[in-house]
Design an enzyme around this catalytic site. Structure first.
Site, PDB file in Angstrom:
ATOM      1  CD  GLU A  69       1.772  -5.720   5.515  1.00 45.37           C
ATOM      2  OE1 GLU A  69       2.640  -6.583   5.726  1.00 45.37           O
ATOM      3  OE2 GLU A  69       0.928  -5.817   4.603  1.00 45.37           O
TER       4      GLU A  69
ATOM      5  N   GLY B  93       0.556  -5.120   0.792  1.00 44.67           N
ATOM      6  CA  GLY B  93      -0.655  -5.221  -0.018  1.00 44.67           C
ATOM      7  C   GLY B  93      -0.406  -5.835  -1.385  1.00 44.67           C
TER       8      GLY B  93
ATOM      9  CB  ALA C  66      -0.884  -0.019   1.236  1.00 44.49           C
TER      10      ALA C  66
ATOM     11  CD  GLU D  30      -2.300  -7.784   2.787  1.00 44.85           C
ATOM     12  OE1 GLU D  30      -1.812  -6.635   2.691  1.00 44.85           O
ATOM     13  OE2 GLU D  30      -3.186  -8.075   3.585  1.00 44.85           O
TER      14      GLU D  30
HETATM   15  N1  CO8 Z   1       4.583   3.254  -0.708  1.00 45.93           N
HETATM   16  C1  CO8 Z   1       4.964   4.429  -1.246  1.00 45.93           C
HETATM   17  N2  CO8 Z   1       6.098   4.587  -1.958  1.00 45.93           N
HETATM   18  C2  CO8 Z   1       6.876   3.496  -2.104  1.00 45.93           C
HETATM   19  C3  CO8 Z   1       6.555   2.238  -1.564  1.00 45.93           C
HETATM   20  C4  CO8 Z   1       5.319   2.129  -0.830  1.00 45.93           C
HETATM   21  N3  CO8 Z   1       4.885   0.986  -0.309  1.00 45.93           N
HETATM   22  N4  CO8 Z   1       7.523   1.364  -1.858  1.00 45.93           N
HETATM   23  C5  CO8 Z   1       8.448   2.053  -2.587  1.00 45.93           C
HETATM   24  N5  CO8 Z   1       8.059   3.338  -2.729  1.00 45.93           N
HETATM   25  C6  CO8 Z   1       8.757   4.410  -3.417  1.00 45.93           C
HETATM   26  C7  CO8 Z   1       9.947   4.899  -2.607  1.00 45.93           C
HETATM   27  O1  CO8 Z   1       9.543   5.841  -1.624  1.00 45.93           O
HETATM   28  C8  CO8 Z   1      10.801   5.528  -3.686  1.00 45.93           C
HETATM   29  O2  CO8 Z   1      10.276   6.782  -4.019  1.00 45.93           O
HETATM   30  P1  CO8 Z   1      11.261   8.095  -4.031  1.00 45.93           P
HETATM   31  O3  CO8 Z   1      12.237   7.795  -5.149  1.00 45.93           O
HETATM   32  O4  CO8 Z   1      10.320   9.216  -4.336  1.00 45.93           O
HETATM   33  O5  CO8 Z   1      11.897   8.145  -2.709  1.00 45.93           O
HETATM   34  C9  CO8 Z   1      10.556   4.604  -4.897  1.00 45.93           C
HETATM   35  O6  CO8 Z   1       9.324   3.922  -4.626  1.00 45.93           O
HETATM   36  C10 CO8 Z   1      11.642   3.579  -5.096  1.00 45.93           C
HETATM   37  O7  CO8 Z   1      11.787   2.876  -3.880  1.00 45.93           O
HETATM   38  P2  CO8 Z   1      13.207   2.656  -3.169  1.00 45.93           P
HETATM   39  O8  CO8 Z   1      14.124   3.804  -3.456  1.00 45.93           O
HETATM   40  O9  CO8 Z   1      12.953   2.370  -1.721  1.00 45.93           O
HETATM   41  O10 CO8 Z   1      13.733   1.370  -3.945  1.00 45.93           O
HETATM   42  P3  CO8 Z   1      14.719   0.244  -3.410  1.00 45.93           P
HETATM   43  O11 CO8 Z   1      15.031  -0.593  -4.580  1.00 45.93           O
HETATM   44  O12 CO8 Z   1      15.832   0.857  -2.646  1.00 45.93           O
HETATM   45  O13 CO8 Z   1      13.858  -0.615  -2.342  1.00 45.93           O
HETATM   46  C11 CO8 Z   1      11.895  -1.793  -1.559  1.00 45.93           C
HETATM   47  C12 CO8 Z   1      12.731  -1.354  -2.776  1.00 45.93           C
HETATM   48  C13 CO8 Z   1      12.673  -2.806  -0.720  1.00 45.93           C
HETATM   49  C14 CO8 Z   1      10.640  -2.459  -2.115  1.00 45.93           C
HETATM   50  C15 CO8 Z   1      11.530  -0.560  -0.704  1.00 45.93           C
HETATM   51  O14 CO8 Z   1      10.994   0.450  -1.562  1.00 45.93           O
HETATM   52  C16 CO8 Z   1      10.517  -0.817   0.370  1.00 45.93           C
HETATM   53  O15 CO8 Z   1      10.851  -1.390   1.388  1.00 45.93           O
HETATM   54  N6  CO8 Z   1       9.242  -0.402   0.156  1.00 45.93           N
HETATM   55  C17 CO8 Z   1       8.209  -0.491   1.141  1.00 45.93           C
HETATM   56  C18 CO8 Z   1       7.706  -1.913   1.286  1.00 45.93           C
HETATM   57  C19 CO8 Z   1       6.643  -1.994   2.357  1.00 45.93           C
HETATM   58  O16 CO8 Z   1       6.880  -1.723   3.522  1.00 45.93           O
HETATM   59  N7  CO8 Z   1       5.404  -2.407   1.980  1.00 45.93           N
HETATM   60  C20 CO8 Z   1       4.291  -2.538   2.879  1.00 45.93           C
HETATM   61  C21 CO8 Z   1       3.444  -1.300   2.856  1.00 45.93           C
HETATM   62  S1  CO8 Z   1       2.112  -1.340   4.046  1.00 45.93           S
HETATM   63  C22 CO8 Z   1       0.956  -2.326   3.309  1.00 45.93           C
HETATM   64  O17 CO8 Z   1       1.106  -2.788   2.227  1.00 45.93           O
HETATM   65  C23 CO8 Z   1      -0.286  -2.559   4.096  1.00 45.93           C
HETATM   66  C24 CO8 Z   1      -1.302  -3.320   3.278  1.00 45.93           C
HETATM   67  C25 CO8 Z   1      -2.673  -3.187   3.851  1.00 45.93           C
HETATM   68  C26 CO8 Z   1      -3.743  -2.718   2.906  1.00 45.93           C
HETATM   69  C27 CO8 Z   1      -3.451  -2.896   1.426  1.00 45.93           C
HETATM   70  C28 CO8 Z   1      -4.466  -2.221   0.577  1.00 45.93           C
HETATM   71  C29 CO8 Z   1      -4.216  -2.278  -0.883  1.00 45.93           C
END
Ligand code: CO8
Length: 258
Positions: free
Chosen positions: A132, A109, A65, A112
């Site tokens: 999460e 998400g 998400a 999921e």
């Molecule tokens: N939300 C918003 N932006 C994101 C997300 C995210 N989940 N994941 C990545 N991005 C963005 C980053 O902020 C970044 O943007 P910017 O360049 O503007 O800073 C861009 O995407 C590229 O990401 P990274 O620079 O972090 O890329 P890396 O290759 O270094 O890392 C990762 C990739 C490991 C995937 C890393 O981006 C990461 O850990 N992302 C978050 C993963 C996460 O925690 N997901 C869980 C989110 S909570 C959730 O899903 C709850 C679900 C419940 C409801 C679902 C309803 C649909």
């Protein structure tokens, strides 16, 4: 229909839906999840579409998400808007088969969403996770429930409590994905699987989806009763006559969805 966060391509009788927010690794924000629900409903209602594939980019199926969109919300905000509840229910109720073709990250998400699909084909570079816990929340669209049923309690607890990622080989061993293919072949393989399904009778296919999904909802004896009734009911279709006649006549069946 023009969408901003997804791309829909109809390839013969298969709808290919690409999540398309490359700047955020396809993070699921409210526009994306609403557009996805709308596109899936459209595909479900379109007689020309017989199977659906959802995919992302090579780097990410969906990284969860959208954290930026959620970060400042309060309990009252997410409770009142029932964050993602209505759209996800629409996706869960699609009757045509949906294949998730996962390359790169399928996290939170995103993982999921892949599990809501009927089965998952993974590229060799796929990474699954429920991180999460690192954000101070829990999965919100079925992750703790579906993953536990799919891969068992111990592994599901490991994934949700540690937030670690699982690679494609481990995901296949665990039964989270049905097959792993070379990354460059993901879309052709997923489309080939979808076309194979598209050749079958839609009535049979929808009945199978309903019966397998029933196994999550009910007891074994009730599920078996449902399956037996479904089996009997298909003898009321022309496609059952055609399928069995084609086998006996040593030819390919010509199903007519009747
Ligand atoms: N939300 C918003 N932006 C994101 C997300 C995210 N989940 N994941 C990545 N991005 C963005 C980053 O902020 C970044 O943007 P910017 O360049 O503007 O800073 C861009 O995407 C590229 O990401 P990274 O620079 O972090 O890329 P890396 O290759 O270094 O890392 C990762 C990739 C490991 C995937 C890393 O981006 C990461 O850990 N992302 C978050 C993963 C996460 O925690 N997901 C869980 C989110 S909570 C959730 O899903 C709850 C679900 C419940 C409801 C679902 C309803 C649909």
């Amino acid at each position: 229909m023009a969408y901003e966060t997804i791309i829909v391509e109809n390839e013969d009788d298969v709808a290919l839906i690409r999540l398309n927010r490359p700047e955020a690794l396809n993070a699921l924000n409210s526009s994306l999840i609403s557009e996805l629900a709308e596109a899936l409903t459209e595909a479900d209602n379109n007689d020309k579409v017989r199977c659906i594939v959802i995919t992302g980019s090579e780097k990410a199926f969906a990284a969860g998400a959208d954290i930026k969109e959620m970060a400042e919300k309060s309990f009252v905000d997410v409770y009142n808007e029932d964050l993602f509840g209505a759209q996800v229910q629409v996706i869960e109720r699609i009757r045509k088969p949906i294949i998730a073709a996962v390359s790169g990250y399928a996290l939170g998400g995103g993982c999921e969403l892949a599990m809501i699909c009927d089965f998952v084909i993974a590229a060799e570079n796929a990474k699954f996770g429920q991180p999460e816990v690192n954000l101070g929340v829990v999965a919100g669209i079925g992750g703790t429930q579906r993953m536990t049923r799919i891969i068992g309690k111990s592994k599901a607890m490991d994934m949700h409590l540690t937030g670690r990622f699982m690679d494609a080989a481990e995901a296949e061993r665990a039964g989270l994905v049905s097959r792993v293919v070379p990354t460059a072949k993901l879309i052709p393989e997923a489309l080939a699987a979808a076309r194979k399904i598209a050749e079958k009778s839609q009535i049979t296919v929808k009945t199978i989806k309903e019966a397998v999904n029933r196994s999550y909802e009910t007891t074994l004896s009730e599920g078996i009763r449902f399956e037996r009734r479904a089996f009997h009911s298909l003898f009321g279709t022309e496609d059952q006559k055609e399928g069995m006649a084609a086998f006996l006549e040593k030819r390919e069946p010509q199903f007519r969805d009747k």
